[in-house]
Scaffold this motif. Structure first.
Motif, PDB file in Angstrom:
ATOM      1  N   LEU A 247       0.846  -1.197   0.000  1.00 54.44           N
ATOM      2  CA  LEU A 247       0.000   0.000   0.000  1.00 54.44           C
ATOM      3  C   LEU A 247       0.884   1.251   0.000  1.00 54.44           C
ATOM      4  O   LEU A 247       2.057   1.183   0.357  1.00 54.44           O
ATOM      5  N   PRO A 248       0.309   2.413  -0.353  1.00 51.66           N
ATOM      6  CA  PRO A 248       1.098   3.651  -0.280  1.00 51.66           C
ATOM      7  C   PRO A 248       1.738   3.877   1.098  1.00 51.66           C
ATOM      8  O   PRO A 248       2.875   4.294   1.194  1.00 51.66           O
ATOM      9  N   GLU A 249       1.006   3.556   2.176  1.00 50.34           N
ATOM     10  CA  GLU A 249       1.579   3.777   3.520  1.00 50.34           C
ATOM     11  C   GLU A 249       2.772   2.853   3.769  1.00 50.34           C
ATOM     12  O   GLU A 249       3.735   3.226   4.462  1.00 50.34           O
TER      13      GLU A 249
ATOM     14  N   MET B 217       5.700   4.457   2.037  1.00 48.72           N
ATOM     15  CA  MET B 217       6.167   5.632   2.776  1.00 48.72           C
ATOM     16  C   MET B 217       7.001   5.206   3.985  1.00 48.72           C
ATOM     17  O   MET B 217       8.043   5.795   4.275  1.00 48.72           O
ATOM     18  N   ARG B 218       6.558   4.169   4.676  1.00 51.41           N
ATOM     19  CA  ARG B 218       7.323   3.672   5.831  1.00 51.41           C
ATOM     20  C   ARG B 218       8.711   3.181   5.389  1.00 51.41           C
ATOM     21  O   ARG B 218       9.716   3.479   6.035  1.00 51.41           O
TER      22      ARG B 218
ATOM     23  N   GLY C  54       0.731   7.634  -5.116  1.00 53.75           N
ATOM     24  CA  GLY C  54      -0.413   7.981  -4.262  1.00 53.75           C
ATOM     25  C   GLY C  54      -0.081   8.115  -2.793  1.00 53.75           C
ATOM     26  O   GLY C  54      -0.971   8.063  -1.933  1.00 53.75           O
ATOM     27  N   CYS C  55       1.215   8.290  -2.473  1.00 47.34           N
ATOM     28  CA  CYS C  55       1.615   8.422  -1.066  1.00 47.34           C
ATOM     29  C   CYS C  55       1.404   9.856  -0.581  1.00 47.34           C
ATOM     30  O   CYS C  55       1.610  10.810  -1.318  1.00 47.34           O
ATOM     31  N   ASP C  56       1.026   9.976   0.670  1.00 47.62           N
ATOM     32  CA  ASP C  56       0.923  11.287   1.324  1.00 47.62           C
ATOM     33  C   ASP C  56       2.331  11.664   1.801  1.00 47.62           C
ATOM     34  O   ASP C  56       2.900  11.001   2.666  1.00 47.62           O
ATOM     35  N   SER C  57       2.897  12.725   1.227  1.00 44.54           N
ATOM     36  CA  SER C  57       4.289  13.087   1.548  1.00 44.54           C
ATOM     37  C   SER C  57       4.385  14.030   2.753  1.00 44.54           C
ATOM     38  O   SER C  57       5.457  14.571   3.043  1.00 44.54           O
TER      39      SER C  57
ATOM     40  N   ARG D  84       2.853  18.703   8.261  1.00 48.73           N
ATOM     41  CA  ARG D  84       1.945  19.726   7.730  1.00 48.73           C
ATOM     42  C   ARG D  84       2.132  21.051   8.463  1.00 48.73           C
ATOM     43  O   ARG D  84       1.984  22.122   7.885  1.00 48.73           O
ATOM     44  N   GLU D  85       2.427  20.984   9.775  1.00 48.77           N
ATOM     45  CA  GLU D  85       2.645  22.216  10.545  1.00 48.77           C
ATOM     46  C   GLU D  85       3.897  22.958  10.070  1.00 48.77           C
ATOM     47  O   GLU D  85       3.951  24.180  10.134  1.00 48.77           O
ATOM     48  N   ILE D  86       4.892  22.199   9.610  1.00 47.14           N
ATOM     49  CA  ILE D  86       6.113  22.843   9.094  1.00 47.14           C
ATOM     50  C   ILE D  86       5.805  23.537   7.767  1.00 47.14           C
ATOM     51  O   ILE D  86       6.259  24.645   7.496  1.00 47.14           O
ATOM     52  N   GLN D  87       4.990  22.858   6.929  1.00 44.47           N
ATOM     53  CA  GLN D  87       4.645  23.439   5.618  1.00 44.47           C
ATOM     54  C   GLN D  87       3.761  24.677   5.772  1.00 44.47           C
ATOM     55  O   GLN D  87       3.892  25.639   5.026  1.00 44.47           O
ATOM     56  N   THR D  88       2.855  24.642   6.762  1.00 39.19           N
ATOM     57  CA  THR D  88       1.989  25.803   7.018  1.00 39.19           C
ATOM     58  C   THR D  88       2.108  26.158   8.493  1.00 39.19           C
ATOM     59  O   THR D  88       1.307  25.681   9.307  1.00 39.19           O
TER      60      THR D  88
END
Length: 636
Positions: A434-436, A439-440, A468-471, A628-632
């Motif tokens: 899977l994508p996850e 990523m792992r 389709g991985c969440d980066s 996500r906090e680093i990006q925004t």
């Protein structure tokens, strides 16, 4: 020698025995009572005391504090909860309604003077002061999952999660509350153990904040003549769980190792936690036929407790070994069942015919023994069926997601072995997990790889996004690696690697229900994970630049409690606690390490604990939120 879990069980049984010392000697009929708990109390009791055991202790009813409850006269009510404002308000409502004739109030944290006065005022107003027989502080606010494994929080575990501790906009007062909560529970662990530890931890981490607060709390209690909870420890060393020598408490920050929580695993317990969401020793597995009248039936819980001999024996075993063991147990059960049928047939009591019954005394005795063993046989069959169901669900995940290949690859990456196939090709393969999972794998490669170029990593990130991985986790992991590269603990991974042994001969020859075709029979070579390596160095008191810089705190000393003595003997016992979440992979690695260290001269013991228990899916979500906090950026 009693374990932490056994001591916690004894403390709770004593509470349920109306705080009279609980003995194993058979007593008269127990006093019937009802148990009222909040969510925290429920989480503590459910993994260690079964409903059957509650019944034996005289608990006829156990209910949530905040549920609708009817008045039950003539029966003592035992409350087991945190002394929060919300809980105390509800207890005061119970007083006003006169729900029970006798109240025993047991609080999971010391109740403040102001709150106890408010409670007394409410009791006075309700006219039930005489009905309140006892108010106790119970020092058991932690969850024992194993004899040697505890966590601090299950429900609302996000309050102590890696994300909460490491996010940029956690306010100072929130962080202080979190640390105080952790310290209170760790204090309870050592009160339960009956020992005052020597504390070691790395400097300038969340672990240091916990260490200093815990040392202060322990010292204040030790030097308070009226409320010292460790009088046993000072007078008789043998009364605690760790006899004769004090244990070391090694407090570590999750940031020491981010790869292990993401690692695909191969041992039974860790796989069940990772794939089937094992929670407080319960796991829910769908039956093959769980559809009834078009509606999906809720699966029954499988209870993986300390009475399950198969689980105790095999929870740390590689999955193929577990599949073979289930098959062997099934064969053993079938032969026992066949023996009973054969004896009945040979005695002529098959169906109506009972002719030769008196002629075969020897066979009669054997049949009597066999029939007497039927309850054990039925229990054995229940456990075999349960583990077959769990293992089949795990196997389906392994095959559909190629988890054996992920595990093998990650072990090679961690042990710096050459990969058979470029990692870029694997990440591109649409059939590969899977994508996850991808990523792992990528994050572990990124953490452990030393020679890969920035261009190579960027190319992999593009491939991951195409797959389709969440980066989202990547910005945070990059920042973490940059910080870790400045510390002396660079490249601390040494995965043991794996070897593939001959395919599942027993399963194939015995016509097993486990179709293992396409799954590798991997055997993991023995190795220590980063946290186990640090534990060994601290216990052995080895000279090591990094460990020597760790904080040394002795709560028993009024002066110079933070000065490390020159002559130190190795520790026999350790409590290793991870601030920011632990996992079954590290726990099993600790167990294997201790087994290896045991000898006739030395009997070492380790208890592993963590603020929360996190599987890879949950940990990846936390890294994503931090990324996500680093990006925004969010400013408080």
């Amino acid at each position: 020698m009693t374990t932490l879990r056994e001591r916690q069980i004894n403390a709770i049984k004593q509470m349920l025995n109306l705080n009279v010392q609980h003995t194993k000697v058979l007593v008269a009929e127990p006093v019937w009572k009802i148990l009222i708990y909040d969510r925290v109390g429920q989480d503590i009791i459910s993994p260690i005391i079964s409903i059957k055991e509650l019944r034996e202790l005289g608990v006829t009813l156990h209910v949530q504090l905040h549920s609708d409850r009817d008045s039950i006269p003539d029966v003592p009510a035992i409350y087991f909860c945190m002394p929060t404002t919300e809980n105390l308000d509800r207890i005061q409502q119970d007083f006003a309604k006169g729900l029970y004739d006798v109240y025993y109030l047991n609080f999971l944290a010391p109740i403040t003077r102001q709150k106890i006065e408010d409670l007394a005022g409410a009791a006075l107003q309700a006219g039930c002061v005489a009905n309140i027989h006892r108010v106790y502080d119970q020092y058991v606010n932690f969850i024992s999952l194993e004899d040697d494994f505890f966590i601090l929080k299950h429900q609302q575990s996000e309050l102590m999660s890696y994300y909460t501790i490491n996010r940029a906009n956690t306010k100072d007062d929130e962080m202080m509350m979190l640390m105080d909560s952790m310290v209170d529970s760790l204090f309870d662990v050592f009160v339960t153990l009956g020992n005052v530890p020597i504390i070691r931890c790395p400097r300038n981490t969340a672990a240091e904040m916990v260490a200093r607060k815990l040392e202060k709390k322990l010292r204040e209690n030790l030097w308070d003549a009226r409320s010292n909870l460790f009088h046993m420890d000072t007078s008789q060393a043998g009364n605690g769980v760790f006899s004769f020598q004090r244990p070391v408490l090694l407090l570590l920050d999750r940031n020491i190792d981010l790869a292990t929580p993401l690692h695909h695993t191969w041992s039974y317990q860790a796989l069940v936690h990772d794939l089937l969401e094992l929670s407080l020793n319960l796991v829910y597995v769908d039956d093959d036929v769980s559809m009834h009248a078009g509606a999906r039936k809720k699966p029954k819980p499988c209870d993986l407790d300390r009475n399950d001999r198969f689980w105790i024996t095999h929870k740390g075993s590689p999955f193929p070994t577990v599949a073979e063991a289930i098959q062997e147990e099934l064969e053993s059960y079938r032969s026992s069942e066949d023996e009973i049928k054969r004896l009945k047939t040979s005695m002529g009591i098959d169906g109506e015919n009972e002719v030769a019954f008196s002629m075969v005394n020897d066979t009669t005795a054997r049949l009597t023994n066999a029939v007497n063993s039927l309850p054990q046989l039925m229990e054995k069959k229940r456990l075999i069926d349960m583990h077959t169901k769990i293992a089949t669900a795990v196997l389906n995940f392994i095959k559909s997601r190629r988890l054996d290949s992920f595990f093998e690859l990650e072990e090679k990456i961690m042990s710096k072995q050459t990969l058979d196939r470029p990692i870029l090709d694997l990440l591109k393969d649409p059939e590969f997990g899977l994508p996850e999972d991808k990523m792992r794998l990528y994050i572990i490669f990124y953490i452990c790889a030393q020679n890969a170029s920035e261009h190579e990593f960027e190319r992999m990130k593009e491939v991951l996004q195409e797959a389709g991985c969440d980066s989202s986790p990547l910005p945070y992991v990059q920042r973490w690696k940059a910080l870790m590269n400045r510390s002396p603990m660079v490249n601390q991974y040494e995965g043991g690697g794996t070897k593939t042994v001959s395919m599942f001969s027993k399963l194939v020859s015995q016509g097993s229900s486990f179709v293992m075709e396409g799954v590798k029979n991997l055997v993991v070579k023995r190795h220590n994970l980063p946290i186990t390596k640090l534990t060994e160095q601290v216990m052995e008191c080895r000279n090591n630049v990094e460990i020597d810089d760790y904080l040394y705190l002795d709560p028993k000393l009024l002066k110079n409690g933070d000065v490390m003595p020159k002559n130190r003997s190795p520790f026999q016992d350790a409590v290793v606690f991870i601030v920011g979440g632990g996992n079954y992979i590290e726990y099993q690695n600790m167990i294997e390490f201790i087994k290896q260290k045991q000898s006739s001269q030395s009997h070492k013991r380790i208890i592993y604990g963590s603020s929360t228990l996190t599987n890879s899916k949950q940990f990846l979500k936390e890294l994503s939120a931090l990324g996500r906090e680093i990006q925004t950026p969010v400013f408080s």
